[in-house]
Enzyme design. Sequence first.
Site, PDB file in Angstrom:
ATOM      1  N   THR A   1      14.311  20.995   6.566  1.00 37.61           N
ATOM      2  CA  THR A   1      15.928  21.956   7.212  1.00 37.61           C
ATOM      3  C   THR A   1      15.517  22.054   8.314  1.00 37.61           C
ATOM      4  O   THR A   1      16.196  21.626   9.111  1.00 37.61           O
ATOM      5  CB  THR A   1      16.127  22.623   6.423  1.00 37.61           C
ATOM      6  OG1 THR A   1      16.664  22.903   5.088  1.00 37.61           O
ATOM      7  CG2 THR A   1      17.369  23.442   7.350  1.00 37.61           C
ATOM      8  N   CYS A   2      13.887  22.583   9.032  1.00 41.94           N
ATOM      9  CA  CYS A   2      14.454  22.757  10.296  1.00 41.94           C
ATOM     10  C   CYS A   2      13.140  22.025  11.215  1.00 41.94           C
ATOM     11  O   CYS A   2      13.826  21.615  12.522  1.00 41.94           O
ATOM     12  CB  CYS A   2      13.120  23.833  10.293  1.00 41.94           C
ATOM     13  SG  CYS A   2      12.982  24.532  12.069  1.00 41.94           S
TER      14      CYS A   2
ATOM     15  N   GLY B   1      14.786  21.314   0.646  1.00 42.98           N
ATOM     16  CA  GLY B   1      13.212  22.168   1.763  1.00 42.98           C
ATOM     17  C   GLY B   1      13.278  22.803   3.311  1.00 42.98           C
ATOM     18  O   GLY B   1      13.763  22.655   3.747  1.00 42.98           O
ATOM     19  N   CYS B   2      12.328  23.717   2.793  1.00 43.52           N
ATOM     20  CA  CYS B   2      12.859  24.800   4.431  1.00 43.52           C
ATOM     21  C   CYS B   2      11.401  23.725   5.535  1.00 43.52           C
ATOM     22  O   CYS B   2      12.727  24.021   6.569  1.00 43.52           O
ATOM     23  CB  CYS B   2      11.650  26.061   3.909  1.00 43.52           C
ATOM     24  SG  CYS B   2      10.482  26.041   3.850  1.00 43.52           S
ATOM     25  N   TYR B   3      10.284  23.510   5.334  1.00 41.57           N
ATOM     26  CA  TYR B   3      10.469  22.527   6.768  1.00 41.57           C
ATOM     27  C   TYR B   3      11.354  21.138   7.057  1.00 41.57           C
ATOM     28  O   TYR B   3      11.725  21.239   8.236  1.00 41.57           O
ATOM     29  CB  TYR B   3       9.649  21.650   6.185  1.00 41.57           C
ATOM     30  CG  TYR B   3       7.781  22.949   6.129  1.00 41.57           C
ATOM     31  CD1 TYR B   3       7.646  23.616   7.338  1.00 41.57           C
ATOM     32  CD2 TYR B   3       7.071  22.525   5.252  1.00 41.57           C
ATOM     33  CE1 TYR B   3       6.392  24.238   7.410  1.00 41.57           C
ATOM     34  CE2 TYR B   3       5.768  23.574   5.415  1.00 41.57           C
ATOM     35  CZ  TYR B   3       5.123  24.032   6.500  1.00 41.57           C
ATOM     36  OH  TYR B   3       4.372  25.947   6.739  1.00 41.57           O
TER      37      TYR B   3
END
Length: 346
Positions: A158-159, A154-156
Site C-alpha cells: 500500500t505505502c 499488504g501494508c508495504y
Amino acid sequence: NMKAVILGTTGYTGMILLRLLADHPDVEEIIPVSSSRMGQPAASVDPGIGKAIEKKLNLCNGNLVTLEDAAAMNPDVVFAGLPHLESANICKPFFGKSVVIDLSADFRIKNHELFARAYGQEPPRPDLLPDSVYGLCEVYADDIKKADIIANPGCYPTCTLLPIIPLAKAGLLKGKIVANALSGISGSGRKAKVQSLFCERTENCCAYLPGQTHRHFTEILSQIDNFDSSLDLFFTPHLVPLKRGMEVTTVIELKKKVTEAEVAQIYADFYGSRPFVNLVPGTLPESKNVWGSNRCDISYQIQGNTIMLFSVIDNLVKGASGQAVQNMNIRFGFKETAGLSLYGEL
C-alpha cells in the site's frame, strides 16, 4: 441491519477493526469470532474499547463466537484477519453468501507461479481467484464496487504502490525501482517472538529480506506490471523501533524530463479528491502525522533525471484494518470516510 463478522478478532487487525466498526455509522451488528476464546466477552480482547461496542454485540450476547455461529447469522460482510494460506479455507462458509474482505495474501496474487514463489505453494483457492479484486482503494474502486471477494493489500505494498502507480501509468519511469521501507514492530503481528521483544528492538534497526526476497516484493511488482511491465523492482524492508507506522523512500530514473508541477498534475488527475491520499509536496512526510489515521501522505523531489518518492501510512490502519473498512464503504456505497479518521493522533 448491516452485520459484520470479524475473523481473527484477537490479533492487531481484529482489535483495530473492533474499534473502527464500533464507531461506524452504517454497521449495526458486529460478530467477533475467535477459535481460542469463544464464549469470552468481546470487550476482553481490547479493554481499551470500554463499553462503546456493547450496543453492537446483541446477536452474540456480547461474546466471542465460533465460526459456525457467525456463518449462521448471515452477515453482510466478513473481515478475515487470518494467517496467510489458511484464510481462504476458513472463509469457505461465507463465499457466495457474504462479501469477504480478506486481509491475508490468499487472493492478492492471481498468477499461480508468482504466488508459489512468494508463499511456497499454490494459491489455496485458485477457483475463486478470477472473482477476486485487489483492494487498493484509490486505484481499483470501480472494480471493488462490484466484488464479493476483496483482497486487502499488504501494508508495504500500500505505502509503496500509491506514489508509484500514477507515474508508471503516465509512462514517466524507466529501469529499476529501488524502494526502501521502514516499518514499526506491529507489522509482524501480535504474537510472541524473540525478535519482537522490547529489548531486541529498542535502540535497534535492521534491514531484512532485501532486494527481491521479501514476499511482498511479488505483490508490489505484480501491481506495477499492470501499469508498466518494463520496470524492475528492488524492495528492502527495515524494522525500526516504532510501535506502529511506516515510511517508504523510492528512487526511480525518469524516462523524460519533467517538472515538479507536472508531477503534481499527474497525481491530481489520478487521485482527484480521494480523501485518504494527501499530497504534501515541499515537505518530507513523517509517520507521526498519520498515526491512527487512514491517510497516506506522499511527497516527491526531482533531482536531475531521478525522482524520489516519500510516503507514510499507519501500518495498522491504511496498511490493514482501515483500508479494509474503506473497501467495505466503497463496496456497499457508504460514504468513503465513514468510520475512518482523516487526522492523525497526537
